[in-house]
Design an enzyme around this catalytic site. Sequence first.
Site, PDB file in Angstrom:
ATOM      1  N   CYS A 163      11.445  18.112  11.193  1.00 34.95           N
ATOM      2  CA  CYS A 163      10.838  17.050  11.981  1.00 34.95           C
ATOM      3  C   CYS A 163      11.947  16.417  12.813  1.00 34.95           C
ATOM      4  CB  CYS A 163      10.211  16.028  11.036  1.00 34.95           C
ATOM      5  SG  CYS A 163       9.609  14.556  11.875  1.00 34.95           S
ATOM      6  N   CYS A 204       4.256   0.437  17.736  1.00 37.97           N
ATOM      7  CA  CYS A 204       3.224   0.552  16.691  1.00 37.97           C
ATOM      8  C   CYS A 204       3.619  -0.349  15.521  1.00 37.97           C
ATOM      9  CB  CYS A 204       3.081   2.006  16.229  1.00 37.97           C
ATOM     10  SG  CYS A 204       2.565   3.103  17.555  1.00 37.97           S
ATOM     11  N   SER A 238      -1.961  10.482  17.196  1.00 39.74           N
ATOM     12  CA  SER A 238      -1.912   9.411  16.203  1.00 39.74           C
ATOM     13  C   SER A 238      -3.066   8.463  16.492  1.00 39.74           C
ATOM     14  CB  SER A 238      -0.576   8.672  16.307  1.00 39.74           C
ATOM     15  OG  SER A 238       0.469   9.570  16.043  1.00 39.74           O
ATOM     16  N   CYS A 281       5.389   0.974  12.136  1.00 48.65           N
ATOM     17  CA  CYS A 281       6.437   1.995  12.272  1.00 48.65           C
ATOM     18  C   CYS A 281       7.830   1.370  12.385  1.00 48.65           C
ATOM     19  CB  CYS A 281       6.144   2.850  13.499  1.00 48.65           C
ATOM     20  SG  CYS A 281       7.344   4.158  13.764  1.00 48.65           S
ATOM     21  N   CYS A 328       9.467   6.994   9.077  1.00 44.94           N
ATOM     22  CA  CYS A 328      10.172   7.211  10.347  1.00 44.94           C
ATOM     23  C   CYS A 328      11.127   6.080  10.655  1.00 44.94           C
ATOM     24  CB  CYS A 328       9.185   7.271  11.505  1.00 44.94           C
ATOM     25  SG  CYS A 328       7.803   8.337  11.228  1.00 44.94           S
ATOM     26  N   ASN A 361       3.273   4.464   4.873  1.00 42.82           N
ATOM     27  CA  ASN A 361       4.534   4.304   4.168  1.00 42.82           C
ATOM     28  C   ASN A 361       5.006   2.876   4.453  1.00 42.82           C
ATOM     29  OD1 ASN A 361       6.941   4.880   2.907  1.00 42.82           O
ATOM     30  ND2 ASN A 361       7.178   6.848   3.935  1.00 42.82           N
ATOM     31  N   CYS A 409      12.341   3.552  20.110  1.00 50.02           N
ATOM     32  CA  CYS A 409      11.020   3.798  20.683  1.00 50.02           C
ATOM     33  C   CYS A 409      10.489   2.503  21.271  1.00 50.02           C
ATOM     34  CB  CYS A 409      10.073   4.305  19.582  1.00 50.02           C
ATOM     35  SG  CYS A 409       8.439   4.754  20.178  1.00 50.02           S
ATOM     36  N   GLU A 439      17.702  10.536  13.528  1.00 45.96           N
ATOM     37  CA  GLU A 439      17.457  11.173  12.237  1.00 45.96           C
ATOM     38  C   GLU A 439      16.451  12.301  12.342  1.00 45.96           C
ATOM     39  OE1 GLU A 439      16.018   7.152  10.596  1.00 45.96           O
ATOM     40  OE2 GLU A 439      14.799   8.601   9.508  1.00 45.96           O
ATOM     41  N   SER A 485       3.539  15.354  18.428  1.00 42.99           N
ATOM     42  CA  SER A 485       2.684  14.220  18.063  1.00 42.99           C
ATOM     43  C   SER A 485       2.825  13.104  19.089  1.00 42.99           C
ATOM     44  CB  SER A 485       3.115  13.726  16.678  1.00 42.99           C
ATOM     45  OG  SER A 485       2.383  12.593  16.308  1.00 42.99           O
TER      46      SER A 485
HETATM   47  N1  SAH Z   1       5.413   8.723  18.794  1.00 42.00           N
HETATM   48  C1  SAH Z   1       4.723   9.813  18.209  1.00 42.00           C
HETATM   49  C2  SAH Z   1       5.501  10.570  17.141  1.00 42.00           C
HETATM   50  C3  SAH Z   1       6.291   9.794  16.137  1.00 42.00           C
HETATM   51  S1  SAH Z   1       5.512   9.059  14.743  1.00 42.00           S
HETATM   52  C4  SAH Z   1       3.386   9.370  17.668  1.00 42.00           C
HETATM   53  O1  SAH Z   1       3.096   8.188  17.717  1.00 42.00           O
HETATM   54  O2  SAH Z   1       2.607  10.211  17.255  1.00 42.00           O
HETATM   55  C5  SAH Z   1       4.811  10.328  13.755  1.00 42.00           C
HETATM   56  C6  SAH Z   1       3.594   9.867  12.987  1.00 42.00           C
HETATM   57  O3  SAH Z   1       3.941   8.988  11.894  1.00 42.00           O
HETATM   58  C7  SAH Z   1       2.618   9.093  13.836  1.00 42.00           C
HETATM   59  O4  SAH Z   1       1.309   9.456  13.518  1.00 42.00           O
HETATM   60  C8  SAH Z   1       2.911   7.665  13.415  1.00 42.00           C
HETATM   61  O5  SAH Z   1       1.863   6.811  13.756  1.00 42.00           O
HETATM   62  C9  SAH Z   1       3.142   7.835  11.948  1.00 42.00           C
HETATM   63  N2  SAH Z   1       3.857   6.742  11.284  1.00 42.00           N
HETATM   64  C10 SAH Z   1       4.855   5.979  11.757  1.00 42.00           C
HETATM   65  N3  SAH Z   1       5.256   5.069  10.841  1.00 42.00           N
HETATM   66  C11 SAH Z   1       4.499   5.290   9.753  1.00 42.00           C
HETATM   67  C12 SAH Z   1       4.431   4.682   8.467  1.00 42.00           C
HETATM   68  N4  SAH Z   1       5.229   3.675   8.149  1.00 42.00           N
HETATM   69  N5  SAH Z   1       3.524   5.166   7.604  1.00 42.00           N
HETATM   70  C13 SAH Z   1       2.725   6.198   7.936  1.00 42.00           C
HETATM   71  N6  SAH Z   1       2.737   6.818   9.106  1.00 42.00           N
HETATM   72  C14 SAH Z   1       3.612   6.358  10.020  1.00 42.00           C
END
Ligand code: SAH
Length: 349
Positions: free
Chosen positions: A109, A120, A218, A123, A337, A294, A116, A96, A195
């Site tokens: 984006c 995290c 992040s 996420c 995401c 989120n 992945c 996506e 990122s």
């Molecule tokens: N893997 C990379 C890029 C993808 S995520 C990274 O970790 O930076 C892009 C950003 O969105 C990151 O800062 C991630 O931590 C954040 N993110 C992912 N899920 C989220 C959520 N549910 N709410 C807020 N931020 C989120």
Amino acid sequence: MTQENKQDIKSLTLTQLQEQMQELGEKAFRAKQLYEWMHVKLARSYDEMTNLPKSLKEKCGEIFTYTALEPVKVQESQIDGTKKFLFRLEDGNLVESVWMRYKHGNSVCISSQVGCKMGCRFCASTLDGWERNLLPSEMLDQIYAITRLTGERVSNVVVMGTGEPMDNYDNLLRFLTLLTDENGLNISQRNITVSTCGIVPRMRQLADEKLQITLALSLHATTDEKRRKLMPIANQYSLDELMKACAYYFEKTGRRITFEYSLVGGVNDTKEDASELIALAKPLCCHINLIPVNPIKEREYVQSDKAAIQAFKNKLEKNGINVTIRREMGRDIDGACGQLRRSHIKKQS
Ligand code: SAH
């Protein structure tokens, strides 16, 4: 020739394509024509390449694969016009991408991997694990397909969709080379952000490339202990190593670092967290982007309330830290995401 050992034509640089044409006994200018069809006119197939001989197109079809992502679903936000695209790759996998309209131009984006492996906690992209890396062409074509579908030029690209770009480093670098190539879309390096969850050796390697892109880290927590609870990668690299890598990136590129900090209610949004964040950020040339988390239904995390977010921001500002709260775009269309891909796969199975 099997599909696997065919070269991917849209991931080749112009120089590589010129070499390939030479090997085929074709005239050198054919490479430039092909490259222009793919990277400027954004052709979806050889059929569109009207000024190329049929014989050459057939030859290319035999020896190369041609990446052209197919839109499976497009959702448009009724709130802010943000569009979310779900694309099908050649092998049936789905990725996506998000298109956002800002005053300064259109931003896309993109995803860098199918799934992945970083894990995290908050996420959605990582819930089903990692499937595979995206090819340079598959990252590029998210932007190309969206440009075709919207009919509008993309001026900013953020690699912040599904996947960890530093875990797909070589393909990321080729993607950046092609995206910023003056013979291609020619997007300015300064309009690109990558990122990362913080893979220290790759951050340092990227610094050594001396590109003018923005590196976003992040961060999400201010102590190793708290960060480990949210992000497994924190077991591998300490905050101390991370901050040194950020300083190194600035030293090599002169580019200000962005810290992403997702505010999670009751987890990382206290006054103490703000103070610790100030201490981390002060010595660096950085900008902090606060993201109200989120919530995803698979996890218990909740957003900080509005007052807590504002208080957090004010405290940072009072201490001279450059900070913004990320505007939430496309809240009504599976915002976080990986949610669109996931909901689509779930419906199909
Ligand atoms: N893997 C990379 C890029 C993808 S995520 C990274 O970790 O930076 C892009 C950003 O969105 C990151 O800062 C991630 O931590 C954040 N993110 C992912 N899920 C989220 C959520 N549910 N709410 C807020 N931020 C989120």
